[in-house]
Design a protein around this motif. Structure first.
Motif: not given
Length: 648
Positions: A543, A606-608, A614
């Protein structure tokens, strides 16, 4: 005006207090303090404030390191006098006091005492002698000497059409400090530069004056505190004014005064408002005041005149340099700009041979080791300290070839991806702009981690409980890198500028300057650059955020890239480091948005997946931080509430 209750207290405690601190005068007493708030088991607090007065023997081995103290005015006993403000907050009920005194070093005079549910005693006092005394500031009055010498004043990004500028642009600095011996401009130089590496061109002495042209045409009304330009200053240039100044203050007395106040509050009896209440003392300081702590220890002030320990523990926070105060015509309020001393001194706790600058082997603990008065040290810093304040020499020296081992009494914690002092926190995807910078402000906080670490420091000092192991980037683990190697990544991130570190110059201030101690006499202004030394910065992840250290909960469950650098948007320093501001680049919300912009960083989607996922990740990160003692349980609960209430 002193209230009746305060006057009675003062009458009881204004007696002569000892040979070093001679008087403590309590001028105000606020009881209960802090709007009558009760601090848990400690209950209500009261605050005592006033002045303390002291004397220093310039021949005492504990004082001779103070630059120019031997030429300072003396009283009839041959001693050098000073006076300073102070404030003390303590539990109203002494039985509820913890025995721990926490001295918070004021930053540029600002700072106040605080209450504590743990019952700690809180103390602040004046130490910076070039401040203009006024309400709300902690100040000290120190003597001046009759010396003269060169000083440099820099002007950048002046408002368009400006004809008159003040000398000493920092508004907190006394107007009587660093004034010219003569108003004859032929005895001074004014150079304008298109860049910091430009040799510059002299402005003819007939085209400017030590004067105020605000209401009077050039050459204006003579004024030693201002300069006037005949045809206005050009906003595209920086201007460097060099002149011979007079009557420097003996600013290094600020170290001795702090030493003597804390020692008196710990050990003094007669006239001591805290007599018998202090078992341990801790010093804490941020940025400039953290540099104060580093220099205080390095110069030997953690031993009092009776050879006793002053601070048992210290926390210099976001402090990468030493304090530029103990030399003639010093400017303690500087940062890390061109020509400003601070990184010339010893910067490391353990011994290191500074071969790149042709210095002897030394470390900041050398003097306290010799006197057996070294405190427990908890050093903390964030990402911006690497990029702007030149942190890496503290870790790997001036050649950047190997890690310098930490002494046993030092713990070091890196707070990755934070701006100077940390961001405002919260779990918002968007943040306000950083003034004058290209990128948005970095919200990544330090405060939550610092609260937990302060508890650990107090326990280390008062109970002998070992704090968490050190967490910081190491060269032998590949966690530090050349900042130039990060350029390629940020060129792939939409809207990201190229990072620009603040260069590490080896300056020549002349033979009268004691470089390792940041003391003595500067004879060359502006200083010549002898060489540019290497700087390293933390390695980054996919990132672009720093790896390692003690990450905040927000850093562990990120909403964007949290950067310890930002870039100036316009003006003289366009494209260069944007002062003490870090940067932030939010992630795209969806994969489609990310792909459309060409962003290599995964989107929030895409992450959470969703907000509930989250919050689950936040809970896990907070729980881990609590287990590792880098987060207090009450702060963990608050962070989870904030994340739950703030949908992505």
């Amino acid at each position: 005006m002193i209230s009746g209750a305060a006057f009675l207290f003062c009458a009881a405690f204004c007696a002569t207090a000892g040979a070093r601190v001679t008087r403590v005068v309590v001028e105000e007493r606020d009881s209960p303090a802090f709007t009558r708030r009760s601090f848990g088991p400690a209950g209500a607090y009261e605050t005592l404030s006033g002045h303390f007065f002291g004397e220093l023997d310039p021949k005492d081995p504990h004082n001779v390191i103070v630059t120019d103290i031997e030429t300072a005015p003396r009283n009839a006993r041959g001693l050098v006098e000073y006076s300073a403000t102070f404030a003390i907050s303590r539990p109203v009920n002494p039985a509820k006091a913890s025995g721990v005194l926490i001295y918070s070093v004021p930053n540029r005079g600002g700072g106040s005492t605080a209450g504590s549910e743990f019952g700690h005693i809180s103390v602040v006092s004046g130490w910076q002698g070039d401040l203009t005394p006024r309400a709300g500031l902690q100040t000290i009055t120190v003597p001046a000497t009759s010396h003269t010498g060169p000083v440099v004043e820099r002007f950048i990004n002046v408002p368009a059409g400006s004809h008159t500028l003040p000398i000493g642009t920092a508004q907190y600095v006394a107007l009587t400090y660093q004034r010219p011996v003569t108003l004859d401009t032929s005895k001074a130089t004014l150079t304008k530069r298109a860049s910091d590496t430009d040799a510059g061109a002299l402005v003819p002495s007939t085209d400017w004056a030590f004067a105020d042209c605000t209401n009077t045409p050039f050459p204006g009304a003579p004024d030693p505190s201002k300069i006037c330009m005949k045809n206005a200053f050009d906003t595209a240039f920086a201007y460097d004014l060099v002149f011979t100044a007079k009557d420097p203050l003996v600013l290094g007395i600020g170290y001795a005064a702090t030493r003597d106040l804390i020692s008196f509050l710990r050990y003094g009896v007669e006239g001591n408002p805290l007599a018998g209440q202090v078992k341990w003392a801790i010093g804490q300081g941020n940025s400039q005041s953290g540099n104060f702590i580093r220099s205080f220890i390095h110069l030997g002030f953690n031993q009092d005149e009776d050879r006793r320990m002053v601070w048992d523990g210290v926390n210099p926070h976001i402090a990468a340099r030493q304090l530029a105060m103990n030399y003639r015509f010093a400017v303690p309020g500087g940062a890390a700009g061109p020509f400003e001393p601070g990184s010339e001194a010893v910067l490391w706790w353990g011994d290191y041979p500074d071969k790149a600058r042709h210095r002897e082997t030394a470390g900041m603990l050398d003097r306290c080791k010799a006197s057996n008065t070294c405190p427990k040290v908890m050093e903390t810093f964030g990402a911006l300290e690497f990029w702007y304040l030149r942190e890496s020499p503290n870790l790997v020296g001036t050649d950047a070839k190997a890690d310098i081992p930490l002494p046993a009494n030092v713990r070091r914690y890196f707070l990755p991806g934070t701006p100077h002092g940390g961001g405002r926190g919260g779990f918002s995807l968007e943040t306000p702009p950083a003034a004058g910078c290209v990128l948005a402000s970095n919200p990544n906080p330090e405060a939550d981690t610092m609260r937990a670490l302060m508890v650990a420091l107090v326990d280390w000092v008062s109970k002998g409980t070992e704090p968490p192991p050190s967490h910081y980037p190491r060269l032998d683990r590949g966690e530090l890198t050349d900042p130039a190697k990060l350029t390629a990544f940020f060129k792939t991130v939409p809207g990201a500028p190229v990072p620009a570190p603040n260069p590490f110059y080896d300056y020549d201030y002349g033979n009268g300057f004691r470089y390792n101690d940041l003391s003595g006499v500067v004879t060359k202004e502006p200083p010549a650059v002898r060489l540019i030394l290497p700087l390293l910065v933390p390695q980054i992840d996919a990132d672009g955020s720093d790896v390692g250290g003690v990450p905040s909960v927000l850093r562990q469950v990120p909403l964007g890239s949290y950067l310890g650098w930002n870039v100036t948007a316009s003006g003289y320093n366009k494209g260069k480091a944007c002062g003490l501001a870090g940067g932030y680049i939010p992630f795209a919300r969806t994969k489609a948005q990310r792909l459309a912009s060409g962003d290599p960083r995964l989107s929030l989607e895409e992450r959470y997946r969703n907000h509930n996922a989250y919050v689950t990740a936040v809970k896990a990160a907070a729980a881990q931080a609590v287990r590792e003692r880098f987060l207090l349980p009450e702060d963990a609960a608050r962070l989870i509430r904030e994340a739950s209430a703030n949908p992505l």
